[in-house]
Design a protein around this motif. Structure first.
Motif: not given
Length: 531
Positions: A243, A262, A305
């Protein structure tokens, strides 16, 4: 404030009140974390149990050596602030100079009593006495313990004096221990300040620490493509910082002013993941009371993400492929395409090529995601980075929890030899735990060895604990561990330490929440069948 644990019936049952005070004072010393708490609690005991009221401890200043009230019970802040005396001034000044006890039978008849801190109108109308005892350190006065008491009391002065002299010894020990601790803490603060300065000079603008060749190669590849629109697939073991790399790619791209979102595909139940990604229309399913935008739509103009993309089910894989091809998203229960401009960065600890071969992952989606793969090296292959990361996490944890813990050379060597199956995340968690549980300000090799011995590695049935100097092949897939009866204790212990939070327990073992729940359910099913 600490409770003294006093039982008011003790004195009534005949136990000597002075012994009660001294016993409780000794216990307070051992339990109190600060001199303010220990000395303040002792002065409270003197007042409540013996009638030695407005007790205070006066200590000399660093510059003028005059006395001021440092600790007190029963005095207001204004009274404490007024309690300042020049060298030799007043009763306390004489006691400090001579090292002798002073007993004033009637403060109204004593010219040296100045009523500096407490005015006469504040005190009772009857005769008030005053007792001052020097705090002696090796025959040299280091301060004064003083208190008021009513003159007309059945209790004799001699008993008060004897108790005050013993309490004065307690207070001297507290002050000396605190001075030693402050001296050591100051040294540790200097060391942490030097560490902070060193980190500020070596910390790069992208925020990813490390100087090893494998990490530099991964960073170089990421920075080369950050400014492009290419889809990136980050591979590597869990805990390697995927990440953080995704954030780097976003922050170094033209989309840096847009949103960065994310989502962990393995941490969300399959039936909810579609709604989280694509959103839903009102009434699309039971409980869909309002329209909701999904993460893909919310990331419009920025970066999304997708962590653990290898755990996404085939139906969602096909819908994600459509987003990549048409640059449009369709909410659950909707019928129209919503244009989106999103850069997808995906990550996985699995070997997607094997997943494709096994029919668990779509080949066409794999090719769309794998335009530019970047492999993040495990910590055991990043030679020299453990020391740098350890210093960084140690400084940050000390600052967060207001501690001053440092590592011995042996402790650092233990950390550098460990195999780190959980990688950077495991290193950070261990250092956080070590700082919080440290009994002293220095973590020794024995301390670290004990903490590492408690670690269990779920990455394989026979994990290496200490890294070997032999080259290790890059690990792209974390093999799933068979559900074994002997794992029950490990799972239960992780769940207990996580306070019942299964996601947190899973992370502590290096497992995904889905894996953790699966293991628990399988073991529960076996136990039910055996019944």
């Amino acid at each position: 404030m600490l409770s003294s644990g006093l039982n008011v019936g003790d004195a009534a049952r005949g136990e000597d009140v002075d012994l009660i005070v001294l016993r409780e004072a000794a216990q307070l010393i051992s339990r109190a974390d600060t001199p303010e708490l220990a000395i303040g609690s002792i002065l409270r005991l003197l007042s409540q149990m013996l009638g030695l009221n407005r007790a205070r401890v006066l200590l000399p200043g660093i510059q003028d050596h005059g006395l001021s009230i440092r600790y007190a019970y029963g005095l207001t802040n204004e009274e404490r602030a007024r309690g300042r005396y020049r060298p030799g001034e007043g009763i306390v000044g004489r006691v400090m100079d001579s090292g002798q006890i002073a007993v004033v039978q009637d403060i109204d008849e004593e010219p040296l009593f100045l009523f500096r801190a407490v005015g006469r109108r504040t005190l009772p109308d009857e005769i008030v006495s005053y007792v001052a005892v020097p705090l002696m350190d090796g025959g040299v006065p280091m301060g004064v313990l003083a208190a008021h008491r009513l003159r007309q009391r059945p209790r004799k002065f001699d008993r008060d004096l004897a108790t005050l002299r013993t309490v004065a010894v307690f207070i001297v020990q507290i002050l000396k221990c605190h001075a030693l601790l402050e001296e050591r803490t100051a040294s540790l603060r200097d060391e942490n300040r030097q560490l902070k300065d060193a980190l500020s000079h070596c910390r790069p603008s992208h925020g990813i620490l490390g100087e090893s060749a494998p990490l530099r190669e991964a960073l170089s590849n990421a920075l080369k493509v950050a400014a492009t629109e290419v889809t990136v697939l980050l591979t590597g073991e869990s805990g390697t910082g995927k990440e953080r790399f995704a954030e780097l790619l976003h922050n170094q791209s033209p989309r840096q002013d847009g949103p960065f979102l994310a989502i962990n595909c393995a941490a969300i139940p399959e039936q909810l993941l579609e709604s989280e990604l694509f959103g839903h229309e009102k009434g699309a399913f039971t409980g869909a009371n309002t329209q909701k935008k999904g993460k893909i739509e919310l990331a419009d103009g920025g970066t999304l993400f997708l962590d653990e993309i290898g755990d996404m089910n085939p139906d969602l894989q096909s819908k994600l492929l459509r987003v990549l091809e048409k640059r449009a998203v369709q909410r659950v229960g909707g019928s129209c395409d919503i244009p989106v401009s999103v850069r997808i960065i995906a990550a996985t600890h699995k070997n997607l090529q094997r997943a494709v071969g096994a029919g668990h992952f779509r080949l066409d989606l794999y090719y769309r995601l794998n335009v530019l793969p970047i492999h993040l090296p495990p910590l055991r292959e990043r030679h020299g980075d453990v020391r740098l990361l350890t210093r960084h996490f140690l400084y940050r944890t000390n600052r967060e929890y207001q501690r001053d813990v440092v590592l011995s050379a042996e402790a650092m060597e233990q950390l550098e030899r460990y195999g780190w199956p959980g990688n950077i995340r495991q290193l950070e968690n261990i250092l956080r735990r070590a700082v919080l549980m440290a009994h002293d300000h220095t973590l020794t090799g024995t301390d670290v060895e004990r903490i590492l011995a408690q670690e269990s590695s779920p990455v394989s049935d026979a994990p290496p604990i200490i890294a070997t100097p032999a080259p290790l092949a890059a690990v792209l897939e974390r093999p799933y561990r068979r559900v074994r009866e002997q794992d029950r204790a490990m799972l239960d212990d992780a769940l207990r330490r996580a306070g019942g939070n299964k996601s947190r327990a899973a992370r502590s073992l290096g497992m995904t929440p889905r894996q953790f729940r699966y293991h628990l359910q399988k073991l529960a099913d076996r136990e039910a069948r055996s019944d």
